[in-house]
Design a protein around this motif. Sequence first.
Motif, PDB file in Angstrom:
ATOM      1  N   LEU A   1       0.834  -1.207   0.000  1.00 18.96           N
ATOM      2  CA  LEU A   1       0.000   0.000   0.000  1.00 18.96           C
ATOM      3  C   LEU A   1       0.870   1.258   0.000  1.00 18.96           C
ATOM      4  CD1 LEU A   1      -2.749  -1.013   2.576  1.00 18.96           C
ATOM      5  CD2 LEU A   1      -2.999  -0.800   0.105  1.00 18.96           C
ATOM      6  N   VAL A   2       1.944   1.229   0.756  1.00 20.76           N
ATOM      7  CA  VAL A   2       2.863   2.367   0.797  1.00 20.76           C
ATOM      8  C   VAL A   2       3.574   2.510  -0.546  1.00 20.76           C
ATOM      9  CG1 VAL A   2       4.917   3.299   1.927  1.00 20.76           C
ATOM     10  CG2 VAL A   2       3.153   2.178   3.289  1.00 20.76           C
ATOM     11  N   ILE A   3       3.975   1.398  -1.136  1.00 19.47           N
ATOM     12  CA  ILE A   3       4.649   1.450  -2.439  1.00 19.47           C
ATOM     13  C   ILE A   3       3.696   1.995  -3.502  1.00 19.47           C
ATOM     14  CG2 ILE A   3       5.678   0.028  -4.267  1.00 19.47           C
ATOM     15  CD1 ILE A   3       6.799  -1.759  -2.034  1.00 19.47           C
ATOM     16  N   ASN A   4       2.436   1.555  -3.484  1.00 21.11           N
ATOM     17  CA  ASN A   4       1.454   2.080  -4.443  1.00 21.11           C
ATOM     18  C   ASN A   4       1.248   3.579  -4.255  1.00 21.11           C
ATOM     19  OD1 ASN A   4       1.088  -0.420  -5.554  1.00 21.11           O
ATOM     20  ND2 ASN A   4      -0.754  -0.880  -4.399  1.00 21.11           N
ATOM     21  N   ALA A   5       1.223   4.035  -3.006  1.00 22.65           N
ATOM     22  CA  ALA A   5       1.076   5.463  -2.741  1.00 22.65           C
ATOM     23  C   ALA A   5       2.280   6.236  -3.271  1.00 22.65           C
ATOM     24  CB  ALA A   5       0.905   5.702  -1.245  1.00 22.65           C
ATOM     25  N   LEU A   6       3.464   5.676  -3.085  1.00 30.16           N
ATOM     26  CA  LEU A   6       4.667   6.336  -3.596  1.00 30.16           C
ATOM     27  C   LEU A   6       4.663   6.398  -5.127  1.00 30.16           C
ATOM     28  CD1 LEU A   6       7.363   4.844  -1.196  1.00 30.16           C
ATOM     29  CD2 LEU A   6       6.434   7.168  -1.195  1.00 30.16           C
ATOM     30  N   MET A   7       4.164   5.359  -5.788  1.00 29.28           N
ATOM     31  CA  MET A   7       4.084   5.375  -7.250  1.00 29.28           C
ATOM     32  C   MET A   7       3.073   6.429  -7.724  1.00 29.28           C
ATOM     33  SD  MET A   7       6.357   3.250  -8.106  1.00 29.28           S
ATOM     34  CE  MET A   7       7.213   3.508  -6.570  1.00 29.28           C
ATOM     35  N   LEU A   8       1.993   6.597  -6.958  1.00 29.11           N
ATOM     36  CA  LEU A   8       1.003   7.619  -7.302  1.00 29.11           C
ATOM     37  C   LEU A   8       1.580   9.021  -7.106  1.00 29.11           C
ATOM     38  CD1 LEU A   8      -1.908   7.728  -8.291  1.00 29.11           C
ATOM     39  CD2 LEU A   8      -2.640   7.859  -5.924  1.00 29.11           C
ATOM     40  N   LEU A   9       2.353   9.215  -6.042  1.00 27.42           N
ATOM     41  CA  LEU A   9       2.998  10.508  -5.821  1.00 27.42           C
ATOM     42  C   LEU A   9       4.074  10.783  -6.876  1.00 27.42           C
ATOM     43  CD1 LEU A   9       3.277  10.496  -1.935  1.00 27.42           C
ATOM     44  CD2 LEU A   9       1.854  11.993  -3.341  1.00 27.42           C
ATOM     45  N   LEU A  10       4.780   9.749  -7.314  1.00 24.69           N
ATOM     46  CA  LEU A  10       5.756   9.916  -8.386  1.00 24.69           C
ATOM     47  C   LEU A  10       5.069  10.293  -9.697  1.00 24.69           C
ATOM     48  CD1 LEU A  10       8.695   9.769  -9.331  1.00 24.69           C
ATOM     49  CD2 LEU A  10       8.349   7.319  -9.735  1.00 24.69           C
ATOM     50  N   THR A  11       3.922   9.694  -9.963  1.00 22.99           N
ATOM     51  CA  THR A  11       3.138  10.053 -11.145  1.00 22.99           C
ATOM     52  C   THR A  11       2.686  11.502 -11.066  1.00 22.99           C
ATOM     53  OG1 THR A  11       2.378   7.778 -11.358  1.00 22.99           O
ATOM     54  CG2 THR A  11       1.113   9.451 -12.519  1.00 22.99           C
ATOM     55  N   ASP A  12       2.283  11.938  -9.872  1.00 23.02           N
ATOM     56  CA  ASP A  12       1.906  13.336  -9.656  1.00 23.02           C
ATOM     57  C   ASP A  12       3.074  14.257  -9.988  1.00 23.02           C
ATOM     58  OD1 ASP A  12       1.073  15.834  -8.670  1.00 23.02           O
ATOM     59  OD2 ASP A  12       1.346  15.257  -6.590  1.00 23.02           O
ATOM     60  N   TRP A  13       4.256  13.906  -9.525  1.00 25.78           N
ATOM     61  CA  TRP A  13       5.433  14.732  -9.757  1.00 25.78           C
ATOM     62  C   TRP A  13       5.810  14.770 -11.243  1.00 25.78           C
ATOM     63  CZ3 TRP A  13      10.664  13.360 -10.935  1.00 25.78           C
ATOM     64  CH2 TRP A  13      11.560  14.422 -10.823  1.00 25.78           C
ATOM     65  N   LEU A  14       5.719  13.618 -11.909  1.00 22.02           N
ATOM     66  CA  LEU A  14       6.104  13.545 -13.325  1.00 22.02           C
ATOM     67  C   LEU A  14       5.093  14.230 -14.244  1.00 22.02           C
ATOM     68  CD1 LEU A  14       7.444   9.889 -13.561  1.00 22.02           C
ATOM     69  CD2 LEU A  14       8.772  12.002 -13.697  1.00 22.02           C
ATOM     70  N   SER A  15       3.826  14.226 -13.864  1.00 22.19           N
ATOM     71  CA  SER A  15       2.806  14.790 -14.746  1.00 22.19           C
ATOM     72  C   SER A  15       2.656  16.296 -14.609  1.00 22.19           C
ATOM     73  CB  SER A  15       1.459  14.117 -14.482  1.00 22.19           C
ATOM     74  OG  SER A  15       1.009  14.409 -13.183  1.00 22.19           O
ATOM     75  N   GLY A  16       3.327  16.892 -13.648  1.00 19.27           N
ATOM     76  CA  GLY A  16       3.265  18.347 -13.495  1.00 19.27           C
ATOM     77  C   GLY A  16       1.928  18.790 -12.927  1.00 19.27           C
ATOM     78  N   ASP A  17       1.334  19.819 -13.556  1.00 16.90           N
ATOM     79  CA  ASP A  17       0.080  20.385 -13.054  1.00 16.90           C
ATOM     80  C   ASP A  17      -1.154  19.651 -13.555  1.00 16.90           C
ATOM     81  OD1 ASP A  17       1.492  22.284 -11.694  1.00 16.90           O
ATOM     82  OD2 ASP A  17       1.355  23.784 -13.288  1.00 16.90           O
ATOM     83  N   LYS A  18      -0.993  18.645 -14.370  1.00 13.41           N
ATOM     84  CA  LYS A  18      -2.138  17.951 -14.943  1.00 13.41           C
ATOM     85  C   LYS A  18      -2.801  16.987 -13.961  1.00 13.41           C
ATOM     86  CE  LYS A  18      -0.454  18.183 -19.648  1.00 13.41           C
ATOM     87  NZ  LYS A  18      -1.448  19.080 -20.176  1.00 13.41           N
ATOM     88  N   PHE A  19      -2.063  16.520 -12.974  1.00 14.34           N
ATOM     89  CA  PHE A  19      -2.557  15.536 -12.015  1.00 14.34           C
ATOM     90  C   PHE A  19      -1.982  15.887 -10.654  1.00 14.34           C
ATOM     91  CE2 PHE A  19      -2.051  11.275 -10.006  1.00 14.34           C
ATOM     92  CZ  PHE A  19      -3.389  10.936  -9.932  1.00 14.34           C
ATOM     93  N   GLU A  20      -2.845  16.079  -9.667  1.00 13.47           N
ATOM     94  CA  GLU A  20      -2.394  16.512  -8.345  1.00 13.47           C
ATOM     95  C   GLU A  20      -2.897  15.560  -7.267  1.00 13.47           C
ATOM     96  OE1 GLU A  20      -0.454  19.158  -7.577  1.00 13.47           O
ATOM     97  OE2 GLU A  20      -0.258  19.687  -9.694  1.00 13.47           O
ATOM     98  N   VAL A  21      -2.004  15.154  -6.390  1.00  7.10           N
ATOM     99  CA  VAL A  21      -2.348  14.365  -5.215  1.00  7.10           C
ATOM    100  C   VAL A  21      -1.911  15.170  -4.001  1.00  7.10           C
ATOM    101  CG1 VAL A  21      -2.019  12.192  -3.982  1.00  7.10           C
ATOM    102  CG2 VAL A  21      -2.006  12.215  -6.471  1.00  7.10           C
ATOM    103  N   GLU A  22      -2.865  15.528  -3.147  1.00  5.40           N
ATOM    104  CA  GLU A  22      -2.582  16.368  -1.981  1.00  5.40           C
ATOM    105  C   GLU A  22      -2.375  15.495  -0.752  1.00  5.40           C
ATOM    106  OE1 GLU A  22      -2.194  19.634  -2.218  1.00  5.40           O
ATOM    107  OE2 GLU A  22      -2.687  19.529  -4.350  1.00  5.40           O
ATOM    108  N   GLY A  23      -1.154  15.166  -0.433  1.00 10.52           N
ATOM    109  CA  GLY A  23      -0.840  14.469   0.805  1.00 10.52           C
ATOM    110  C   GLY A  23      -0.676  12.968   0.649  1.00 10.52           C
TER     111      GLY A  23
END
Length: 123
Positions: A76-98
């Motif tokens: 679950l933590v690894i999946n969350a980290l992958m989602l946050l990495l996707t947020d970082w790579l996609s720029g302003d198009k996709f945002e995850v707050e926290g």
Amino acid sequence: MTTIFVKLLANAVALSAAVWLVNDITLGEPGESTGGKAVTLLIVALIFGVVNIIVKPIVKFFALPLLIVTLGLFTLVINALMLLLTDWLSGDKFEVEGFGSAVLGGLIISIVSWAVNLILDRD
């Protein structure tokens, strides 16, 4: 070729479910049209798929002792980290707050992606 398309479609459906269910996960600009959001969703799904193909196995390998000790719950933590990495790579198009939103979003994405792959992948 169809397997890649099925995985892209499953990622897109799972990401849209996470955006719909979790208030702190947003997709696209507030005034963007539906067609623009659909294109953004496909781009983010492609980025998420590439992150899951390249980065996730490496992280799982190094986190193997934690995965064993927690009986797989560290996924679950690894999946969350992958989602946050996707947020970082996609720029302003996709945002995850926290991180909490990322954990909940990762859980939703895992369940929905599994269900869509189960339905669509008939090979």
